[in-house]
Design an enzyme around this catalytic site. Sequence first.
Site, PDB file in Angstrom:
ATOM      1  N   ARG A 192     -49.338 -72.795 -12.627  1.00 40.41           N
ATOM      2  CA  ARG A 192     -48.482 -73.914 -12.182  1.00 40.41           C
ATOM      3  C   ARG A 192     -48.808 -74.285 -10.730  1.00 40.41           C
ATOM      4  NH1 ARG A 192     -45.278 -75.248  -8.041  1.00 40.41           N
ATOM      5  NH2 ARG A 192     -44.491 -73.114  -7.954  1.00 40.41           N
ATOM      6  N   ASP A 193     -48.423 -73.454  -9.787  1.00 38.82           N
ATOM      7  CA  ASP A 193     -48.629 -73.788  -8.373  1.00 38.82           C
ATOM      8  C   ASP A 193     -50.128 -73.898  -8.086  1.00 38.82           C
ATOM      9  OD1 ASP A 193     -48.184 -74.220  -5.672  1.00 38.82           O
ATOM     10  OD2 ASP A 193     -46.849 -72.513  -5.418  1.00 38.82           O
ATOM     11  N   HIS A 221     -42.363 -66.127  -1.583  1.00 39.98           N
ATOM     12  CA  HIS A 221     -43.396 -67.049  -2.116  1.00 39.98           C
ATOM     13  C   HIS A 221     -44.175 -67.550  -0.904  1.00 39.98           C
ATOM     14  CE1 HIS A 221     -44.615 -70.385  -5.017  1.00 39.98           C
ATOM     15  NE2 HIS A 221     -44.865 -70.976  -3.859  1.00 39.98           N
ATOM     16  N   HIS A 246     -47.393 -68.983   0.865  1.00 41.43           N
ATOM     17  CA  HIS A 246     -48.724 -69.596   0.843  1.00 41.43           C
ATOM     18  C   HIS A 246     -49.521 -68.977   2.001  1.00 41.43           C
ATOM     19  CE1 HIS A 246     -48.385 -72.775  -2.273  1.00 41.43           C
ATOM     20  NE2 HIS A 246     -47.113 -72.462  -2.149  1.00 41.43           N
ATOM     21  N   CYS A 259     -49.283 -77.511  -2.653  1.00 42.15           N
ATOM     22  CA  CYS A 259     -48.336 -78.489  -3.192  1.00 42.15           C
ATOM     23  C   CYS A 259     -48.883 -79.866  -2.876  1.00 42.15           C
ATOM     24  CB  CYS A 259     -46.962 -78.288  -2.553  1.00 42.15           C
ATOM     25  SG  CYS A 259     -45.803 -79.576  -3.017  1.00 42.15           S
ATOM     26  N   ASN A 263     -51.728 -70.115  -2.621  1.00 41.43           N
ATOM     27  CA  ASN A 263     -50.768 -69.019  -2.509  1.00 41.43           C
ATOM     28  C   ASN A 263     -51.528 -67.760  -2.117  1.00 41.43           C
ATOM     29  OD1 ASN A 263     -49.483 -70.873  -4.694  1.00 41.43           O
ATOM     30  ND2 ASN A 263     -47.862 -69.503  -4.033  1.00 41.43           N
TER      31      ASN A 263
HETATM   32  P1  HMG Z   1     -38.651 -90.572  -9.550  1.00 41.07           P
HETATM   33  O1  HMG Z   1     -39.785 -91.561  -9.608  1.00 41.07           O
HETATM   34  O2  HMG Z   1     -37.702 -90.688  -8.409  1.00 41.07           O
HETATM   35  O3  HMG Z   1     -37.823 -90.545 -10.919  1.00 41.07           O
HETATM   36  O4  HMG Z   1     -39.287 -89.132  -9.579  1.00 41.07           O
HETATM   37  P2  HMG Z   1     -36.820 -91.556 -11.540  1.00 41.07           P
HETATM   38  O5  HMG Z   1     -35.655 -90.743 -11.984  1.00 41.07           O
HETATM   39  O6  HMG Z   1     -36.581 -92.738 -10.642  1.00 41.07           O
HETATM   40  O7  HMG Z   1     -37.614 -92.080 -12.830  1.00 41.07           O
HETATM   41  C1  HMG Z   1     -38.815 -92.830 -12.698  1.00 41.07           C
HETATM   42  C2  HMG Z   1     -39.659 -92.625 -13.958  1.00 41.07           C
HETATM   43  O8  HMG Z   1     -40.057 -91.254 -14.065  1.00 41.07           O
HETATM   44  C3  HMG Z   1     -38.894 -92.960 -15.247  1.00 41.07           C
HETATM   45  O9  HMG Z   1     -39.873 -93.413 -16.190  1.00 41.07           O
HETATM   46  C4  HMG Z   1     -38.416 -91.602 -15.692  1.00 41.07           C
HETATM   47  O10 HMG Z   1     -38.191 -91.527 -17.080  1.00 41.07           O
HETATM   48  C5  HMG Z   1     -39.609 -90.718 -15.320  1.00 41.07           C
HETATM   49  P3  HMG Z   1     -40.119 -94.979 -16.469  1.00 41.07           P
HETATM   50  O11 HMG Z   1     -38.780 -95.508 -16.880  1.00 41.07           O
HETATM   51  O12 HMG Z   1     -40.575 -95.554 -15.154  1.00 41.07           O
HETATM   52  O13 HMG Z   1     -41.181 -94.980 -17.499  1.00 41.07           O
HETATM   53  N1  HMG Z   1     -39.210 -89.327 -15.108  1.00 41.07           N
HETATM   54  C6  HMG Z   1     -39.820 -88.269 -15.687  1.00 41.07           C
HETATM   55  N2  HMG Z   1     -40.871 -88.191 -16.524  1.00 41.07           N
HETATM   56  C7  HMG Z   1     -41.229 -86.943 -16.929  1.00 41.07           C
HETATM   57  N3  HMG Z   1     -40.587 -85.815 -16.556  1.00 41.07           N
HETATM   58  C8  HMG Z   1     -39.534 -85.867 -15.724  1.00 41.07           C
HETATM   59  C9  HMG Z   1     -39.120 -87.140 -15.263  1.00 41.07           C
HETATM   60  N4  HMG Z   1     -38.125 -87.538 -14.431  1.00 41.07           N
HETATM   61  C10 HMG Z   1     -38.192 -88.876 -14.355  1.00 41.07           C
HETATM   62  N5  HMG Z   1     -38.920 -84.750 -15.360  1.00 41.07           N
HETATM   63  C11 HMG Z   1     -39.249 -86.766  -9.994  1.00 41.07           C
HETATM   64  C12 HMG Z   1     -38.465 -87.976  -9.481  1.00 41.07           C
HETATM   65  C13 HMG Z   1     -38.466 -85.535  -9.609  1.00 41.07           C
HETATM   66  C14 HMG Z   1     -39.396 -86.839 -11.489  1.00 41.07           C
HETATM   67  C15 HMG Z   1     -40.659 -86.783  -9.329  1.00 41.07           C
HETATM   68  O14 HMG Z   1     -40.506 -86.887  -7.961  1.00 41.07           O
HETATM   69  C16 HMG Z   1     -41.456 -85.552  -9.635  1.00 41.07           C
HETATM   70  O15 HMG Z   1     -41.861 -85.344 -10.774  1.00 41.07           O
HETATM   71  N6  HMG Z   1     -41.718 -84.709  -8.622  1.00 41.07           N
HETATM   72  C17 HMG Z   1     -42.405 -83.449  -8.858  1.00 41.07           C
HETATM   73  C18 HMG Z   1     -43.137 -83.039  -7.660  1.00 41.07           C
HETATM   74  C19 HMG Z   1     -43.784 -81.697  -7.907  1.00 41.07           C
HETATM   75  O16 HMG Z   1     -44.003 -81.269  -9.022  1.00 41.07           O
HETATM   76  N7  HMG Z   1     -44.134 -81.019  -6.793  1.00 41.07           N
HETATM   77  C20 HMG Z   1     -44.751 -79.728  -6.868  1.00 41.07           C
HETATM   78  C21 HMG Z   1     -43.834 -78.635  -7.305  1.00 41.07           C
HETATM   79  S1  HMG Z   1     -42.794 -78.019  -6.003  1.00 41.07           S
HETATM   80  C22 HMG Z   1     -43.795 -76.864  -5.183  1.00 41.07           C
HETATM   81  O17 HMG Z   1     -44.970 -76.770  -5.427  1.00 41.07           O
HETATM   82  C23 HMG Z   1     -43.138 -75.914  -4.213  1.00 41.07           C
HETATM   83  C24 HMG Z   1     -42.981 -74.501  -4.784  1.00 41.07           C
HETATM   84  O18 HMG Z   1     -44.227 -73.948  -5.166  1.00 41.07           O
HETATM   85  C25 HMG Z   1     -42.333 -73.587  -3.738  1.00 41.07           C
HETATM   86  C26 HMG Z   1     -43.024 -73.681  -2.370  1.00 41.07           C
HETATM   87  O19 HMG Z   1     -44.246 -73.412  -2.292  1.00 41.07           O
HETATM   88  O20 HMG Z   1     -42.306 -74.021  -1.416  1.00 41.07           O
HETATM   89  C27 HMG Z   1     -42.065 -74.500  -6.005  1.00 41.07           C
HETATM   90 MG    MG Z   2     -45.660 -73.034  -3.801  1.00 40.43          MG
END
Ligand code: HMG
Ligand code: MG
Length: 299
Positions: A15-16, A209, A211, A242, A251
Amino acid sequence: MNSNEWVNIVEVGPRDGLQNEKQSISFEDKIELIQRLDSAGLTYIESGSFVSPKWVSQMASTKEIFNYLKEHEASNKTFAALVPNLKGLESALTTKVKEIAVFIAASESFSKKNINKSIDEAVATTREVIEEARKHNIKVRGYLSCVLGCPYEGQVDTKTVVQLTKKLIDLGAYEVSLGDTIGVGTPFKARELLRALKEEVPVSKLAGHFHDTYGQALANVWVSLEEGIRTFDSSVAGLGGCPYAKGASGNLSTEDLVYMLHNSGYDTGIDLHKVIEAGNFINTVLGRETNSKVAKALA
Ligand code: HMG
Ligand code: MG
């Protein structure tokens, strides 16, 4: 130090690690990576994210991955996925995933960039997701990002980190993984933060966690061990980052973490050589060298 004390490792490579990769990685290669990690003795493997494919296209195959895993999952293994909102949970539920991870951040700017929500909005969404997940007997792990620094705001207030960690636990996360998202933390700062957290939260509910952007991750693990933390996230071959945290490198590598633990009186149940082989496999797929110093040294 206690001899042979157990440490849990949460493998976040699929995933990450992979979420940050631009090149397309086939479903078969993702499954093979997960299976190799599974065979290496990793019992908790974060295997995808039910996030928007428009935001993180590499995770678009998560549903297929979990449909495949559910047929092959042993009862002592956990394959978990990130879930940002109810839409993501809805998709996750179609796969019968048994555990999810919710994620919020201790920095407003990072929260906005990463999930397009303020911290308060993210907390409100997380509350809904956890409530719904619990109705389906799904365990929820929590992530808090930017605990030791933010790519946009720099310093992050310890009070905010403590308050949001407590919030995640109050909402029902069984554990909070403290994300040093851009790897700027040092042992000194990590210790200070953990001591502040331990005044408010049981240490058994905290995980690290780290990095490894600035090469501090193992040192941060060590002080976390001294402070009583026994769960750490790591990524095979040190993959990762990320997409919404510019400059965040991989990581801490699982190989380096396992090597340090096994040679410092801790057990993990993991076969180091098999993790190195899993790392070799994914590095060949990606066409790159490992980020693990231990894998290089033992090659
Ligand atoms: P948004 O654009 O604000 O969403 O994204 P929305 O609610 O306005 O919806 C817009 C469109 O997205 C709509 O579709 C929704 O249906 C669709 P449309 O009508 O335009 O066709 N939608 C989705 N589709 C699939 N799955 C969903 C979903 N939700 C809405 N779940 C959202 C908001 C949260 C979805 C977006 O910003 C997003 O997906 N962000 C993810 C970012 C991400 O994955 N970042 C990396 C992970 S975090 C990380 O790595 C840190 C960590 O490792 C810890 C650390 O290291 O600190 C965990
Ligand atoms: Mg991370």
